[in-house]
Design a protein around this motif. Sequence first.
Motif, mmCIF file in Angstrom:
data_model
loop_
_atom_site.group_PDB
_atom_site.id
_atom_site.type_symbol
_atom_site.label_atom_id
_atom_site.label_comp_id
_atom_site.label_asym_id
_atom_site.label_seq_id
_atom_site.Cartn_x
_atom_site.Cartn_y
_atom_site.Cartn_z
ATOM 1 N N ASP A 133 0.632 -1.127 0.138
ATOM 2 C CA ASP A 133 -0.005 0.002 0.019
ATOM 3 C C ASP A 133 0.914 1.109 -0.068
ATOM 4 O O ASP A 133 0.511 2.046 -0.801
ATOM 5 C CB ASP A 133 -0.862 -0.096 1.080
ATOM 6 C CG ASP A 133 -0.594 -0.069 2.644
ATOM 7 O OD1 ASP A 133 0.621 -0.412 2.751
ATOM 8 O OD2 ASP A 133 -1.087 0.151 3.436
ATOM 9 N N ASN A 134 1.890 1.366 0.576
ATOM 10 C CA ASN A 134 2.719 2.711 0.803
ATOM 11 C C ASN A 134 3.632 2.555 -0.377
ATOM 12 O O ASN A 134 3.666 3.859 -0.783
ATOM 13 C CB ASN A 134 3.594 2.529 2.052
ATOM 14 C CG ASN A 134 2.804 2.757 3.366
ATOM 15 O OD1 ASN A 134 2.097 3.519 3.481
ATOM 16 N ND2 ASN A 134 3.216 1.960 4.426
ATOM 17 N N TYR A 181 0.889 4.008 -2.742
ATOM 18 C CA TYR A 181 0.635 5.612 -2.551
ATOM 19 C C TYR A 181 1.706 6.359 -3.168
ATOM 20 O O TYR A 181 1.204 7.544 -3.876
ATOM 21 C CB TYR A 181 0.570 5.781 -1.111
ATOM 22 C CG TYR A 181 -0.581 5.082 -0.348
ATOM 23 C CD1 TYR A 181 -1.701 4.651 -1.156
ATOM 24 C CD2 TYR A 181 -0.269 4.898 0.916
ATOM 25 C CE1 TYR A 181 -2.794 4.065 -0.364
ATOM 26 C CE2 TYR A 181 -1.677 4.131 1.614
ATOM 27 C CZ TYR A 181 -2.834 3.865 0.820
ATOM 28 O OH TYR A 181 -3.772 3.341 1.431
ATOM 29 N N LYS A 182 2.973 5.808 -3.282
ATOM 30 C CA LYS A 182 3.995 6.653 -3.972
ATOM 31 C C LYS A 182 3.635 6.769 -5.342
ATOM 32 O O LYS A 182 3.930 7.917 -6.123
ATOM 33 C CB LYS A 182 5.371 6.173 -3.459
ATOM 34 C CG LYS A 182 5.670 6.609 -2.181
ATOM 35 C CD LYS A 182 7.092 6.178 -1.790
ATOM 36 C CE LYS A 182 7.324 6.459 -0.141
ATOM 37 N NZ LYS A 182 8.379 5.997 0.433
ATOM 38 N N GLU A 229 -0.620 10.029 -3.999
ATOM 39 C CA GLU A 229 -1.604 10.054 -2.882
ATOM 40 C C GLU A 229 -1.950 9.005 -2.099
ATOM 41 O O GLU A 229 -1.782 7.702 -2.434
ATOM 42 C CB GLU A 229 -2.681 11.084 -3.505
ATOM 43 C CG GLU A 229 -3.753 10.192 -4.367
ATOM 44 C CD GLU A 229 -4.951 11.048 -5.083
ATOM 45 O OE1 GLU A 229 -5.769 11.387 -3.971
ATOM 46 O OE2 GLU A 229 -4.951 10.910 -6.129
ATOM 47 N N LYS A 230 -2.400 9.216 -0.884
ATOM 48 C CA LYS A 230 -2.886 8.233 -0.012
ATOM 49 C C LYS A 230 -4.366 7.910 -0.111
ATOM 50 O O LYS A 230 -5.160 8.549 0.623
ATOM 51 C CB LYS A 230 -2.571 8.403 1.644
ATOM 52 C CG LYS A 230 -1.543 8.000 1.876
ATOM 53 C CD LYS A 230 -1.116 7.929 3.578
ATOM 54 C CE LYS A 230 -0.212 6.950 4.207
ATOM 55 N NZ LYS A 230 -0.019 7.060 5.486
ATOM 56 N N ASP A 231 -4.663 7.111 -1.170
ATOM 57 C CA ASP A 231 -6.146 7.034 -1.539
ATOM 58 C C ASP A 231 -6.376 5.330 -1.747
ATOM 59 O O ASP A 231 -5.931 4.946 -2.765
ATOM 60 C CB ASP A 231 -6.705 7.816 -2.685
ATOM 61 C CG ASP A 231 -8.218 7.571 -3.259
ATOM 62 O OD1 ASP A 231 -8.542 6.368 -2.910
ATOM 63 O OD2 ASP A 231 -8.686 8.684 -3.311
ATOM 64 N N SER A 232 -7.004 4.677 -0.760
ATOM 65 C CA SER A 232 -6.943 3.215 -0.999
ATOM 66 C C SER A 232 -7.761 2.779 -2.177
ATOM 67 O O SER A 232 -7.319 1.729 -2.840
ATOM 68 C CB SER A 232 -7.674 2.804 0.292
ATOM 69 O OG SER A 232 -8.911 3.082 0.761
ATOM 70 N N ALA A 257 -5.190 3.265 -5.000
ATOM 71 C CA ALA A 257 -4.030 2.445 -4.958
ATOM 72 C C ALA A 257 -4.825 0.883 -5.343
ATOM 73 O O ALA A 257 -4.034 0.284 -6.152
ATOM 74 C CB ALA A 257 -3.700 2.250 -3.479
ATOM 75 N N THR A 310 3.624 11.360 -11.643
ATOM 76 C CA THR A 310 4.470 10.917 -10.688
ATOM 77 C C THR A 310 5.840 10.438 -11.383
ATOM 78 O O THR A 310 5.830 9.773 -12.067
ATOM 79 C CB THR A 310 4.090 9.977 -9.543
ATOM 80 O OG1 THR A 310 3.896 8.604 -10.059
ATOM 81 C CG2 THR A 310 3.012 10.454 -8.835
#
Length: 192
Positions: free
Chosen positions: A23-24, A27-28, A32-35, A38, A96
């Motif tokens: 997950d982390n 996110y990169k 963004e931190k959006d499950s 992701a 990104t």
Amino acid sequence: MNIRKATIKDAETITDCLLMVLDNMVYKFIGEKDSGKAREFLNHFTKRENNQYSYQNCYIAENDHEIIGAINIYKGSDLWILRKPILEYSQQHYNTNVFVEDETQAGEYYIDTLAVLNKAQGKGIGTQLLQHAIDTYVNHKKETLGLLVDENNPKAKKLYQNLGFESVGKKVLMGHHMEHLQINKDHLQTNF
């Protein structure tokens, strides 16, 4: 329980398994931190061929025809061929530009990800998936099998060592200090 090579029909559940660990990192890739995003990102790759997270590189554990875990393994020398579509997609669709260190290299088959769904944890499923990988790659194919373990996870390291993996060095992966472990036929003979 049954362990078998994954098929494209397994991609959705493979995504669920791999996302537990990745997950982390994902996110990169998406910035963004959006499950939900992701999961969408990772699922894009698990259901496609010729990339790091493809169903092609996975074995799954199933119980009563329900997937409960997955292990993702590929040839270390293929890392950049398999990673390239992920980095390109990340840049094109999420704008990104992620730098990811080499986590493996030629000379080993690499266990990228090992995950067991929450409802099946604590039952030895991960150990059975690892043993299956050892039997397939080390015992039958006579290859070296490698993986990284976070230096802050002594419990996982102990499990790997109990199965015969030995430390061969240190690596950094996306800011995390990792220990590189390997097992091959020589390690098995000295440990058992």
